[in-house]
Design an enzyme around this catalytic site. Structure first.
Site, PDB file in Angstrom:
ATOM      1  N   GLY A  14       8.523   4.100  -2.083  1.00 57.62           N
ATOM      2  CA  GLY A  14       7.695   3.784  -3.256  1.00 57.62           C
ATOM      3  C   GLY A  14       7.374   5.034  -4.052  1.00 57.62           C
ATOM      4  N   TYR A 156      -2.862  -8.991   1.875  1.00 53.72           N
ATOM      5  CA  TYR A 156      -2.824  -7.526   1.748  1.00 53.72           C
ATOM      6  C   TYR A 156      -3.697  -6.865   2.814  1.00 53.72           C
ATOM      7  CZ  TYR A 156      -3.200  -3.033  -0.803  1.00 53.72           C
ATOM      8  OH  TYR A 156      -3.175  -1.707  -1.182  1.00 53.72           O
ATOM      9  N   ALA A 158      -4.638  -8.120   5.696  1.00 49.49           N
ATOM     10  CA  ALA A 158      -4.040  -8.338   7.018  1.00 49.49           C
ATOM     11  C   ALA A 158      -2.888  -7.361   7.246  1.00 49.49           C
ATOM     12  CB  ALA A 158      -3.548  -9.781   7.143  1.00 49.49           C
TER      13      ALA A 158
HETATM   14  P1  NAI Z   1       2.256   1.139  -7.556  1.00 47.36           P
HETATM   15  O1  NAI Z   1       2.434  -0.313  -7.771  1.00 47.36           O
HETATM   16  O2  NAI Z   1       1.899   2.003  -8.728  1.00 47.36           O
HETATM   17  O3  NAI Z   1       3.531   1.765  -6.849  1.00 47.36           O
HETATM   18  C1  NAI Z   1       4.115   1.131  -5.733  1.00 47.36           C
HETATM   19  C2  NAI Z   1       5.420   1.782  -5.425  1.00 47.36           C
HETATM   20  O4  NAI Z   1       6.047   1.030  -4.380  1.00 47.36           O
HETATM   21  C3  NAI Z   1       6.375   1.782  -6.603  1.00 47.36           C
HETATM   22  O5  NAI Z   1       7.158   2.950  -6.545  1.00 47.36           O
HETATM   23  C4  NAI Z   1       7.218   0.560  -6.330  1.00 47.36           C
HETATM   24  O6  NAI Z   1       8.487   0.630  -6.921  1.00 47.36           O
HETATM   25  C5  NAI Z   1       7.325   0.641  -4.810  1.00 47.36           C
HETATM   26  N1  NAI Z   1       7.730  -0.618  -4.209  1.00 47.36           N
HETATM   27  C6  NAI Z   1       7.065  -1.798  -4.232  1.00 47.36           C
HETATM   28  N2  NAI Z   1       7.790  -2.732  -3.608  1.00 47.36           N
HETATM   29  C7  NAI Z   1       8.939  -2.136  -3.197  1.00 47.36           C
HETATM   30  C8  NAI Z   1      10.098  -2.580  -2.516  1.00 47.36           C
HETATM   31  N3  NAI Z   1      10.250  -3.852  -2.125  1.00 47.36           N
HETATM   32  N4  NAI Z   1      11.068  -1.684  -2.253  1.00 47.36           N
HETATM   33  C9  NAI Z   1      10.950  -0.409  -2.641  1.00 47.36           C
HETATM   34  N5  NAI Z   1       9.894   0.080  -3.293  1.00 47.36           N
HETATM   35  C10 NAI Z   1       8.900  -0.789  -3.573  1.00 47.36           C
HETATM   36  O7  NAI Z   1       1.157   1.263  -6.408  1.00 47.36           O
HETATM   37  P2  NAI Z   1       0.246   2.492  -5.927  1.00 47.36           P
HETATM   38  O8  NAI Z   1      -1.112   2.241  -6.406  1.00 47.36           O
HETATM   39  O9  NAI Z   1       0.907   3.780  -6.189  1.00 47.36           O
HETATM   40  O10 NAI Z   1       0.242   2.181  -4.358  1.00 47.36           O
HETATM   41  C11 NAI Z   1       0.963   2.928  -3.395  1.00 47.36           C
HETATM   42  C12 NAI Z   1       0.480   2.531  -2.013  1.00 47.36           C
HETATM   43  O11 NAI Z   1      -0.939   2.773  -1.921  1.00 47.36           O
HETATM   44  C13 NAI Z   1       0.677   1.051  -1.703  1.00 47.36           C
HETATM   45  O12 NAI Z   1       1.021   0.921  -0.347  1.00 47.36           O
HETATM   46  C14 NAI Z   1      -0.684   0.467  -1.947  1.00 47.36           C
HETATM   47  O13 NAI Z   1      -0.886  -0.701  -1.223  1.00 47.36           O
HETATM   48  C15 NAI Z   1      -1.581   1.594  -1.503  1.00 47.36           C
HETATM   49  N6  NAI Z   1      -2.930   1.539  -2.033  1.00 47.36           N
HETATM   50  C16 NAI Z   1      -3.176   1.661  -3.381  1.00 47.36           C
HETATM   51  C17 NAI Z   1      -4.469   1.602  -3.854  1.00 47.36           C
HETATM   52  C18 NAI Z   1      -4.818   1.733  -5.283  1.00 47.36           C
HETATM   53  O14 NAI Z   1      -6.023   1.602  -5.624  1.00 47.36           O
HETATM   54  N7  NAI Z   1      -3.892   2.003  -6.178  1.00 47.36           N
HETATM   55  C19 NAI Z   1      -5.604   1.383  -2.929  1.00 47.36           C
HETATM   56  C20 NAI Z   1      -5.240   1.288  -1.552  1.00 47.36           C
HETATM   57  C21 NAI Z   1      -3.943   1.367  -1.141  1.00 47.36           C
END
Ligand code: NAI
Length: 249
Positions: A14, A156, A158
């Site tokens: 990601g 999410y 879970a």
């Molecule tokens: P985002 O949506 O901006 O980025 C997510 C990234 O994961 C992107 O690069 C996307 O292309 C990639 N991705 C999603 N599904 C994919 C798949 N099937 N195969 C390959 N890549 C995939 O999200 P963000 O905010 O940067 O989140 C990153 C991590 O942090 C996630 O695990 C999210 O759950 C976690 N997180 C984020 C929070 C927030 O407030 N933004 C809070 C708590 C956790």
């Protein structure tokens, strides 16, 4: 000196945007060769170009982490190509929010497949080359939702709670092999994922954050960089919330 000639190889999933891109930049600053994994090659190339432009080492491996066979193969290919794999950061994640009463099986499955099963598959694929190198750092990105629960996020929360149990188990199984596994649990962070939320939800989240603001990707990356550092070899099975104080008690 050995580090300069053969940098440690780090996979960040990601990594095309948001927190993952921030983590990739931080690890590259530590001198790691970062392999950026996500689905969108163009975006990955942009992040890789920014890293190399500032003197870091990065390459790109397009992969859909929800395709678990492809994910395992992609990780094995990186390890084969570089003849080592030292660091894995499972950051890719999605949300499909809905109140539990209305949540479909599909919403449940898609989030569990991407946010939990993919993490298990990636860790399983990565530990073999790490064991060969007698050194490894795994960091899984959790969430405060996985620690506290969050209305509208049964799937999410879970999955993210599952990541904690998985990581602690890996930490126990791998500690004697020089491999650590830890969780960084972000609070409310300013990225595309939260950008789509209605203002009223954002205001509420900020109100529940003692720091009274959203966090930044680089603030999450700093915690990940500690866990992946050479110095953190005795720190394993830990969960650090980087959340402006939201979950403290
Ligand atoms: P985002 O949506 O901006 O980025 C997510 C990234 O994961 C992107 O690069 C996307 O292309 C990639 N991705 C999603 N599904 C994919 C798949 N099937 N195969 C390959 N890549 C995939 O999200 P963000 O905010 O940067 O989140 C990153 C991590 O942090 C996630 O695990 C999210 O759950 C976690 N997180 C984020 C929070 C927030 O407030 N933004 C809070 C708590 C956790």
């Amino acid at each position: 000196m050995a580090e300069e000639t053969t940098p440690r190889i780090a996979i960040v999933t990601g990594a095309s945007r948001g927190i993952g891109a921030g983590i990739a930049v931080a690890l590259a600053k530590q001198g790691r060769h970062v392999v950026l994994m996500a689905r969108n090659v163009d975006k990955l190339n942009e992040v890789a170009a920014a890293i190399t432009a500032s003197g870091g080492k990065a390459s790109v491996a397009a992969c859909d982490v929800a395709d678990h066979t492809a994910l395992a193969a992609a990780i094995e290919a990186v390890a084969d190509q570089h003849k080592r794999l030292d660091i894995l950061v499972n950051n890719a994640g999605i949300t499909r929010d809905n109140l539990m009463l209305r949540m479909s099986d599909d919403e449940w499955d898609s989030v569990l497949n991407t946010n939990l099963r993919a993490v298990f598959v990636a860790c399983r694929a990565a530990v073999r080359p790490m064991m060969r190198g007698k050194w490894g750092r795994i960091v899984n990105i959790g969430s405060t939702s996985g620690l506290m629960g969050n209305a509208g996020q049964a799937n999410y929360a879970a999955a993210k709670a599952g990541v904690v149990g998985l990581t602690k188990t890996i930490a126990r199984e791998m500690a004697s092999k020089g491999i650590t596994a830890n969780v960084v649990a972000p609070g409310f962070i300013d990225t595309d994922m939260t950008g789509v939320l209605p203002q009223q939800i954002k205001d509420l989240a900020i109100e529940h954050t003692p720091a009274k603001r959203m966090g930044r990707a680089d603030e999450i990356a700093a915690a990940v960089a500690y866990f992946t550092s050479e110095e953190a070899g005795f720190t394993t099975g830990q969960v650090v919330a980087v959340d402006g104080g939201m979950t403290m008690y």
